[in-house]
Design a protein around this motif. Structure first.
Motif, PDB file in Angstrom:
ATOM      1  N   ASP A  84     -25.173 -14.419 -51.203  1.00  0.00           N
ATOM      2  CA  ASP A  84     -24.611 -13.339 -50.416  1.00  0.00           C
ATOM      3  C   ASP A  84     -23.365 -13.052 -50.912  1.00  0.00           C
ATOM      4  OD1 ASP A  84     -23.631 -11.523 -48.826  1.00  0.00           O
ATOM      5  OD2 ASP A  84     -23.850 -12.628 -46.895  1.00  0.00           O
ATOM      6  N   VAL A  86     -20.836 -11.158 -50.270  1.00  0.00           N
ATOM      7  CA  VAL A  86     -19.784 -10.787 -49.137  1.00  0.00           C
ATOM      8  C   VAL A  86     -19.319 -12.310 -48.511  1.00  0.00           C
ATOM      9  CG1 VAL A  86     -19.238  -9.924 -46.869  1.00  0.00           C
ATOM     10  CG2 VAL A  86     -20.261  -8.590 -48.857  1.00  0.00           C
ATOM     11  N   SER A  87     -20.355 -13.047 -48.067  1.00  0.00           N
ATOM     12  CA  SER A  87     -19.910 -14.223 -47.608  1.00  0.00           C
ATOM     13  C   SER A  87     -19.332 -15.297 -48.375  1.00  0.00           C
ATOM     14  CB  SER A  87     -20.986 -14.893 -46.685  1.00  0.00           C
ATOM     15  OG  SER A  87     -22.338 -14.843 -47.225  1.00  0.00           O
ATOM     16  N   ARG A  89     -17.091 -14.437 -50.803  1.00  0.00           N
ATOM     17  CA  ARG A  89     -15.689 -14.111 -50.889  1.00  0.00           C
ATOM     18  C   ARG A  89     -14.894 -14.323 -49.588  1.00  0.00           C
ATOM     19  NH1 ARG A  89     -17.276  -8.417 -53.577  1.00  0.00           N
ATOM     20  NH2 ARG A  89     -17.604  -8.890 -55.637  1.00  0.00           N
ATOM     21  N   LYS A  90     -15.608 -14.500 -48.626  1.00  0.00           N
ATOM     22  CA  LYS A  90     -14.894 -15.185 -47.248  1.00  0.00           C
ATOM     23  C   LYS A  90     -14.385 -16.497 -47.492  1.00  0.00           C
ATOM     24  CE  LYS A  90     -15.542 -15.939 -42.485  1.00  0.00           C
ATOM     25  NZ  LYS A  90     -15.118 -17.067 -42.828  1.00  0.00           N
TER      26      LYS A  90
END
Lengths: 256, 306, 286
Positions: A84, A86-87, A89-90
């Motif tokens: 994932d 997006v997570s 990059r978090k």
């Protein structure tokens, strides 16, 4: 999270990267520890920024990029199909060469990350904004004008704002792509001090074209040339007693 | 403080509900599909226009032969549906409007981009934008109240006809051609101009021998866009052209073009009648002419890119 | 011939043409406003039109113009902006993208009278809407679409990539980035673009003659979307070419002046705040 002294945070294995038909990175193998600062040095165009951008998959934004090999963050291959992004990059955040605050207020810049990750309560946001700005050593300078546009800050303040914005989403790893190249010497010093304060809690990887900077702040340094990682070792050793002739030529200023 | 930070390090974002990540990921996917859907929908429209207008128009050929449709005899009461006059009329009026507008527009574009002082440019740019925005019926009304009487006096006729139509169209397309050409000239690399001046050329020589030739593809694009606007314009022309289904013999003679004939007859044509179908067929012709102009612009642009 | 003299003559000619163009534009504006403004009064703006007698107003047409405009924007903005976002943020270089671009460009070149006939065929006749406000608004929204697509794509492309990178690097999804960073940053440009579209739609007549009709409802204002909805621009054409009232010229001139005033106001009033907004976003006002 327990902080053991030697915990591998990121491992790059056999990484090759192509822009269309041009290969930009060759067989990179690299391991980075948690809670330390790693510096990437090398002449411009050597692939150090490109490598940095593979670590949080920012290269995905460029359509022609092809990658083979593996990048493991906490032992998970981030190029696996089920990743994932997006997570990822978090967890693996990035500070860019030029400060890039959003055209919003200082407060909204910092609150942007928490908000997109689902935090809505004003009290929580207030707390995160203050904490992050304090961590980035910016709180005292901006606390009276949190609702003013972030574009009105000086370049150095903007870069620290971007670091605070990143800290607000609570990453494990901070990637810094020549974070001081657009700053004046005093601002540069402030950002360097900041990295020292942050390194206990975060793994930091910093790309720099400034060898003194790498020597001052990093624990280990990797030297790149033409897409190849020539050498990676403890910073003190690499700068005083490099293992490769090319590294020595570069750090003694024979080219670069 | 150090300890406080350490504590929050792991749960600074923890107050977010666990379902949040799924929710925003679903929203992300859904919006992606909505955007693709919008793009597909917008693309579909032009093809459905061609399809619907085309199929309705082609029904004309059930009653009228192809040859008859392109003939010059338009007498619906005798079942003669020759649209040749209107097709020719469209090209005549558009051509005349271009002849009137292009020299002014190109000279104006050079003036605006290279000669006019800044304050003058600051007036001209919004002024041309404004004139692109004025409704065509307003142009028609001005044509009707000024050009028609003048032409009437000069030619001794009622004044409705080719000349006032071309004049009003020329004013309408002038801003379009001007702003596109100005853009083309302004965005030429400055080195071109410098090279010419360095050789001792005057400004006029530089404009005529260097700038205008170099900007020709851009100017051509502007001219074609203006042509498209002129050929598709209905209301302004309809108010001044006289609407007679006859080929004009002189500039002061009334005639009719594709658009004006549709405006004139459509409201009174029973749907499904040969008259109505032939008007649809005329609008198909109009549509195809406009679309081929787009193709020409694309070809010009591709040449420029090489 | 002396090249210096030629140069001086040419410069004179350019000035003459430039001033000439400005003079034509100025004369045009003066002509419309001076002829029309004296006819505009409160009574004229609110009264219903007359069929045979003089002294009729344009109240219902004024209402219909803005009602149809609002509906057409309502229908076209979601699709136009959506397609523009797709082209700027998602589209890859492939056949489908080329097709979307070509189709949008083609749509932009369709003469408005062809839209009118399409609306007459599809909405008015096939879907049995008759000459109605809804038929007019739907057809008009087709005219708006390509401009909206282009404006959205252009303004989004003008947003620096560093904003996208910053937002994605913080773990935002693409949609979050678009909604919270890109669209707010592009807003001034979008507002200007929508103003442009609104101005054009407001002055449109060829489309509406065949879809919204050339008569007005007995009630005013009539929000019923199935009511016939003659607009200002259509009314101007209708009274001048088919109207029976003795004061047709005055009504047409008054309506023309009103239309030009509205276009002027749209150009000035809405373009100014968007410029102001832009400055504020850039942080210079703080």
């Amino acid at each position: 999270m327990t902080m053991t002294a030697v915990q591998e945070k990121i491992r790059v294995q056999n990484l090759n990267l192509f822009y269309g038909d041009n290969q930009a990175l060759y067989d990179i193998d690299l391991s980075m520890q948690a809670g330390s600062i790693t510096a990437f040095i090398g002449p411009s165009g050597c692939g150090k920024s490109t490598l940095l951008r593979t670590l949080n998959r920012m290269n995905d934004l460029i359509p022609s990029v092809k990658i083979t090999g593996e990048v493991l963050v906490d032992n998970q291959n981030i190029y696996a199909d089920d990743t994932d992004v997006v997570s990822l990059r978090k967890r693996v955040g990035m500070v860019f060469q030029r400060p890039n605050p959003f055209p919003m207020s200082i407060y909204d810049n910092i609150a942007y990350g928490p908000r997109i990750h689902g935090i809505k309560r004003k009290r929580d946001l207030d707390e995160i904004v203050e904490k992050s700005l304090r961590q980035a050593a910016l709180w005292e300078e901006v606390k009276d004008r949190l609702n003013k546009s972030a574009m009105g800050l000086s370049g150095g303040q903007q870069q620290r704002l971007c670091i605070a914005r990143l800290l607000a989403v609570d990453p494990d790893v901070l990637l810094m792509d020549e974070p001081t190249s657009a700053l004046d010497p005093i601002s540069t010093l402030k950002v360097e001090e900041l990295t020292q304060e942050l390194k206990d809690k975060y793994s930091i990887i910093i790309v720099t074209h400034n060898m003194q900077q790498a020597a001052r702040i990093s624990d280990t340094t990797a030297f790149f040339l033409n897409g190849v990682m020539v050498e990676h070792g403890e910073t003190d050793k690499l700068f005083t007693n490099p293992g490769d002739q090319r590294t020595e030529d570069y750090i003694t200023g024979r080219f670069g | 403080m150090d300890i406080a930070i350490k504590e929050t390090h792991d749960d600074r974002c923890a107050s977010a509900p666990p379902s949040w990540n799924n929710r925003r990921r679903r929203a992300d996917r859904m919006m992606h599909w909505l955007f693709i859907g919008s793009a597909a929908f917008v693309s579909l429209i032009i093809f459905s226009i061609i399809l619907f207008v085309g199929s309705q128009g082609l029904k004309t050929f059930a009653d009228v032969s192809v040859l008859q449709f392109f003939s010059l005899d338009w007498t619906p009461s005798e079942n003669k549906f020759g649209a040749g006059v209107f097709i020719l009329g469209s090209f005549i009026v558009t051509g005349l409007a271009l002849v009137l507008a292009v020299p002014f527009a190109v000279l104006g574009a050079v003036f605006m981009s290279k000669i006019a002082p800044n304050w003058m440019r600051e007036i001209m740019r919004p002024a041309t934008d404004l004139f692109v925005g004025i409704p065509s019926v307003v142009y028609g009304l001005v044509g009707l109240t000024t050009f028609v009487p003048i032409v009437g006096k000069l030619t001794g006729t009622a004044g409705f006809g080719v000349l006032p139509a071309a004049l009003i169209l020329a004013i309408m397309i002038l801003p379009t051609i001007l702003s596109v050409s100005e853009d083309a000239i302004r965005t030429l690399p400055g080195s071109l101009e410098e090279a010419s001046y360095a050789l001792g050329a005057t400004r006029w020589q530089t404009i005529r021998k260097v700038l205008i030739p170099a900007a020709t593809p851009g100017i051509l694009t502007g001219v074609i866009l203006g042509m498209g606007r002129a050929i598709g314009e209905a209301m302004a022309v309809q108010m001044v052209i006289g609407n007679a289904p006859l080929l004009p013999k002189g500039l002061g003679d009334p005639t009719s073009v594709l658009t004006t004939q549709i405006v004139k007859e459509m409201l009174n044509a029973p749907f499904g009648s040969t008259l109505s179908n032939s008007l649809f067929l005329m609008s198909l012709v109009l549509l195809l002419v406009s679309l081929s102009l787009i193709l020409i612009i694309r070809i010009v642009a591709r040449r420029r890119a090489v | 011939m002396n090249s210096k003299l030629t140069n001086r003559l040419a410069t004179g000619m350019f000035w003459l043409v430039g001033l000439g163009i400005l003079a034509i534009l100025a004369w045009f504006l003066w002509h419309i406003l001076s002829a029309g403004l004296p006819h505009i009064s409160w009574k004229f703006l609110t009264k219903k039109p007359e069929e045979m007698l003089s002294g009729g107003g344009i109240g219902p047409q004024l209402f219909n113009s803005f009602y149809i405009l609002a509906l057409s924007l309502l229908f076209s903005i979601p699709f136009g902006v959506g397609a523009g976002i797709w082209l700027s943020e998602y589209a890859k270089k492939n056949r489908f993208t080329d097709l979307v671009r070509l189709a949008t460009e083609m749509l932009a070149s369709v003469p408005s009278i062809v839209f009118g006939l399409f609306g007459l065929l599809v909405f008015v006749t096939t879907l049995h809407m008759g000459y109605s406000i809804i038929g007019g608004a739907l057809t008009l929204s087709l005219l708006n679409l390509p401009v909206l697509v282009r404006v959205t794509e252009e303004t989004l492309r003008a947003v620096p990539d560093s904003y996208r990178e910053a937002s994605l690097a913080l773990g935002a999804t693409k949609w979050q980035t678009i909604r919270k960073v890109l669209l707010p940053t592009a807003l001034p440009g979008l507002v200007t673009g929508i103003t442009l579209v609104a101005g054009r739609a407001l002055g449109e007549s060829a489309i509406l003659i065949f879809t919204a009709g050339v008569s007005v409802s007995r009630f005013a204002p009539d929000f019923n979307v199935m009511a016939s909805g003659e607009t200002l621009a259509v009314h101007l054409w209708y009274v001048r070419s088919e109207g029976l009232v003795p004061d047709a010229t005055q009504i047409a001139e008054g309506t023309a002046a009103l239309l030009v005033l509205v276009v002027l106001i749209l150009n000035l009033v809405i373009a100014l705040p968007s410029r102001f907004l832009q400055r504020k976003m850039a942080g210079k006002s703080s």
